[in-house]
Design an enzyme around this catalytic site. Structure first.
Site, mmCIF file in Angstrom:
data_model
loop_
_atom_site.group_PDB
_atom_site.id
_atom_site.type_symbol
_atom_site.label_atom_id
_atom_site.label_comp_id
_atom_site.label_asym_id
_atom_site.label_seq_id
_atom_site.Cartn_x
_atom_site.Cartn_y
_atom_site.Cartn_z
ATOM 1 N N MET A 1 0.856 -1.267 -0.023
ATOM 2 C CA MET A 1 -0.007 0.121 0.016
ATOM 3 C C MET A 1 0.889 1.203 0.176
ATOM 4 O O MET A 1 1.656 1.549 1.079
ATOM 5 C CB MET A 1 -0.914 0.063 1.165
ATOM 6 C CG MET A 1 -2.078 -1.044 0.951
ATOM 7 S SD MET A 1 -3.204 -0.956 2.555
ATOM 8 C CE MET A 1 -2.176 -1.835 3.715
ATOM 9 N N CYS B 1 -2.234 -1.870 -10.606
ATOM 10 C CA CYS B 1 -2.623 -0.347 -10.096
ATOM 11 C C CYS B 1 -3.578 0.583 -11.600
ATOM 12 O O CYS B 1 -2.678 0.385 -12.426
ATOM 13 C CB CYS B 1 -1.221 0.273 -9.759
ATOM 14 S SG CYS B 1 -1.734 1.917 -9.221
ATOM 15 N N ASP C 1 -10.867 -7.092 0.692
ATOM 16 C CA ASP C 1 -11.825 -7.227 1.989
ATOM 17 C C ASP C 1 -11.649 -8.224 2.889
ATOM 18 O O ASP C 1 -12.647 -8.988 3.336
ATOM 19 C CB ASP C 1 -13.340 -7.130 1.095
ATOM 20 C CG ASP C 1 -13.476 -5.827 0.801
ATOM 21 O OD1 ASP C 1 -12.748 -4.921 0.821
ATOM 22 O OD2 ASP C 1 -14.740 -5.584 0.187
ATOM 23 N N ARG D 1 -6.240 -3.088 3.783
ATOM 24 C CA ARG D 1 -6.584 -2.067 4.853
ATOM 25 C C ARG D 1 -6.878 -2.418 6.108
ATOM 26 O O ARG D 1 -6.802 -1.607 7.010
ATOM 27 C CB ARG D 1 -7.634 -1.264 4.241
ATOM 28 C CG ARG D 1 -7.449 -0.488 2.956
ATOM 29 C CD ARG D 1 -8.799 -0.219 1.994
ATOM 30 N NE ARG D 1 -9.193 -1.494 1.765
ATOM 31 C CZ ARG D 1 -10.539 -1.678 1.267
ATOM 32 N NH1 ARG D 1 -11.106 -0.573 1.031
ATOM 33 N NH2 ARG D 1 -10.862 -2.790 0.708
HETATM 34 C C1 FMN Z 1 -3.843 3.246 0.266
HETATM 35 C C2 FMN Z 1 -3.638 2.280 -0.574
HETATM 36 C C3 FMN Z 1 -2.578 2.008 -1.390
HETATM 37 C C4 FMN Z 1 -2.374 0.911 -2.431
HETATM 38 N N1 FMN Z 1 -1.270 0.893 -2.861
HETATM 39 C C5 FMN Z 1 -0.898 -0.112 -3.665
HETATM 40 C C6 FMN Z 1 0.459 -0.554 -4.213
HETATM 41 O O1 FMN Z 1 1.315 0.122 -3.956
HETATM 42 N N2 FMN Z 1 0.571 -1.667 -4.865
HETATM 43 C C7 FMN Z 1 -0.514 -2.755 -5.329
HETATM 44 O O2 FMN Z 1 -0.356 -3.510 -5.522
HETATM 45 N N3 FMN Z 1 -1.647 -2.422 -4.689
HETATM 46 C C8 FMN Z 1 -2.053 -1.128 -3.720
HETATM 47 N N4 FMN Z 1 -3.309 -0.873 -3.228
HETATM 48 C C9 FMN Z 1 -4.217 -2.137 -3.245
HETATM 49 C C10 FMN Z 1 -3.959 -2.901 -2.234
HETATM 50 O O3 FMN Z 1 -2.621 -3.742 -2.189
HETATM 51 C C11 FMN Z 1 -5.130 -4.171 -2.227
HETATM 52 O O4 FMN Z 1 -5.119 -4.828 -3.407
HETATM 53 C C12 FMN Z 1 -6.526 -3.585 -1.789
HETATM 54 O O5 FMN Z 1 -6.546 -2.405 -0.911
HETATM 55 C C13 FMN Z 1 -7.725 -4.387 -1.634
HETATM 56 O O6 FMN Z 1 -7.300 -5.188 -0.157
HETATM 57 P P1 FMN Z 1 -7.930 -4.867 1.232
HETATM 58 O O7 FMN Z 1 -9.210 -4.894 0.906
HETATM 59 O O8 FMN Z 1 -7.236 -6.157 1.756
HETATM 60 O O9 FMN Z 1 -7.485 -3.233 1.575
HETATM 61 C C14 FMN Z 1 -3.491 0.057 -2.475
HETATM 62 C C15 FMN Z 1 -4.551 0.269 -1.594
HETATM 63 C C16 FMN Z 1 -4.589 1.303 -0.735
HETATM 64 C C17 FMN Z 1 -6.129 1.227 -0.064
#
Ligand code: FMN
Length: 332
Positions: free
Chosen positions: A14, A102, A204, A227
């Site tokens: 992230m 991304c 999620d 998150r």
């Molecule tokens: C603030 C933020 C920054 C993120 N930066 C990246 C990143 O640098 N590289 C990437 O592959 N995904 C990035 N993501 C996506 C997350 O790795 C992840 O796929 C997404 O948040 C869904 O997972 P979660 O529901 O567990 O948060 C980012 C997501 C958030 C919220």
């Protein structure tokens, strides 16, 4: 080579969050089995641009961390892999992860991230170039691309997998879908059956039930949490106990967490481990998630976002828990 066991719990990459300070905090709280740095530009890294060494710093657990790059060419990816290889052995990461997911406009415009979904041959070349330059673990992270056409997605994933990936992390939302929309985990599970390499499920995952629904013999090899690890940095310890408790059929003791101590420790780690120019923004990002589950979330978040220094943030946090003491200790 897969550097973690079946059913492992991974930290998602992230931007602005999964830096050395945050990963150190997680490790102190019983951390993930494997982690990722935030994404960095392969081109900027190879040209030694300012802060690139900080973006790609794999400490405190480099042997359980992959550095994530996005790149607009195979040559740039290979150059970044070679550059990482020259790092002192103790700080070298276990792996490199390629960002194919991304969909932020500036990354797509630069030809990185999900822009590759329209060029499967080029994406496979990118993986192959990284594979030849990098002897360690090589993985990629992906979203579903422009639409939810499963055959197109499977074909793309097969091509990059065959080009040399050890595992693939899947965040099953299309490029345009916001994080509020439900992830399509059925796609991840289907892919786990159709691809020859292990799949890591992401999106999620916030509790044992969600993790268990994705793991299992025919499911994902591991799960990846983003998150929720900021909202509850102790989640890996908690989930690990719950998953092994579920296997043994045993009840799991609850975990006592002091939310003030965790917040203050994060401020301390940021102050000592990150460049000054990063500190305030990193804390703002962290606290915008960390405060979400507090009783007066809006109030504390507003005060933290408007704090001019880490010291003020520490004071704001301390004052909040003095005023709302029932929020401080939680038992999960
Ligand atoms: C603030 C933020 C920054 C993120 N930066 C990246 C990143 O640098 N590289 C990437 O592959 N995904 C990035 N993501 C996506 C997350 O790795 C992840 O796929 C997404 O948040 C869904 O997972 P979660 O529901 O567990 O948060 C980012 C997501 C958030 C919220």
């Amino acid at each position: 080579m897969i550097p973690f066991a079946k059913n492992a719990l991974l930290l998602a990459p992230m931007v602005g969050i999964t830096n050395r300070a945050f990963r150190t905090l997680l490790d102190e709280l019983g951390g993930p089995d494997y982690a990722f740095t935030e994404m960095a530009s392969a081109e900027a890294f190879s040209s030694h641009a300012q802060y690139e060494a900080v973006y790609t710093d794999a400490r405190p657990s480099p042997r359980a961390t992959s550095v994530q790059f996005y790149a607009r060419s195979a040559a740039a990816m290979a150059a970044a892999c070679k550059e990482i290889l020259s790092r002192a052995a103790l700080e070298a990461p276990a792996g490199i992860d390629i960002n194919f997911g991304c969909s932020a406009p500036h990354i797509r415009k630069s030809g990185g991230g999900s822009a590759w979904s329209s060029n499967p041959a080029g994406a496979a070349e990118l993986v192959a170039a990284a594979r030849s330059a990098w002897p360690g673990t090589l993985s990629a992270k992906i979203r579903m691309g422009p639409d939810d056409d499963y055959d197109r997605f499977l074909s793309f994933c097969s091509r990059i997998a065959e080009a040399g990936l050890d595992f693939l992390s899947v965040h099953p939302r299309t490029d345009g879908q916001k994080l509020r929309r439900q992830p399509q985990h059925e796609v991840t599970l289907r892919l786990a059956g159709d691809l020859s390499i292990p799949i890591v499920a992401n999106g999620d995952i916030t509790d044992r039930g969600k993790a268990l629904a994705l793991l299992g013999e025919k499911g994902a090899y591991a799960v990846m949490i983003g998150r929720e690890a900021v909202r509850r940095p102790w989640i890996f310890q908690r989930l690990r106990a719950e998953l092994s408790g579920a296997q043994a059929g045993a009840a799991v003791d609850s975990l006592a967490i002091d939310r003030l101590a965790v917040g203050l420790r994060f401020l301390e780690l940021v102050g000592s481990l990150l460049p000054e120019a990063w500190q305030l923004e990193t804390c703002r990002r962290f606290f915008s998630y960390y405060t979400e589950t507090m009783s007066f979330a809006h109030h504390i978040k507003y005060k933290l976002m408007n704090s001019p220094s880490l010291e003020t943030m520490g004071g704001v946090l301390t004052e909040y828990f003095e005023q709302v003491p029932e929020d401080r200790m939680i038992f999960e």
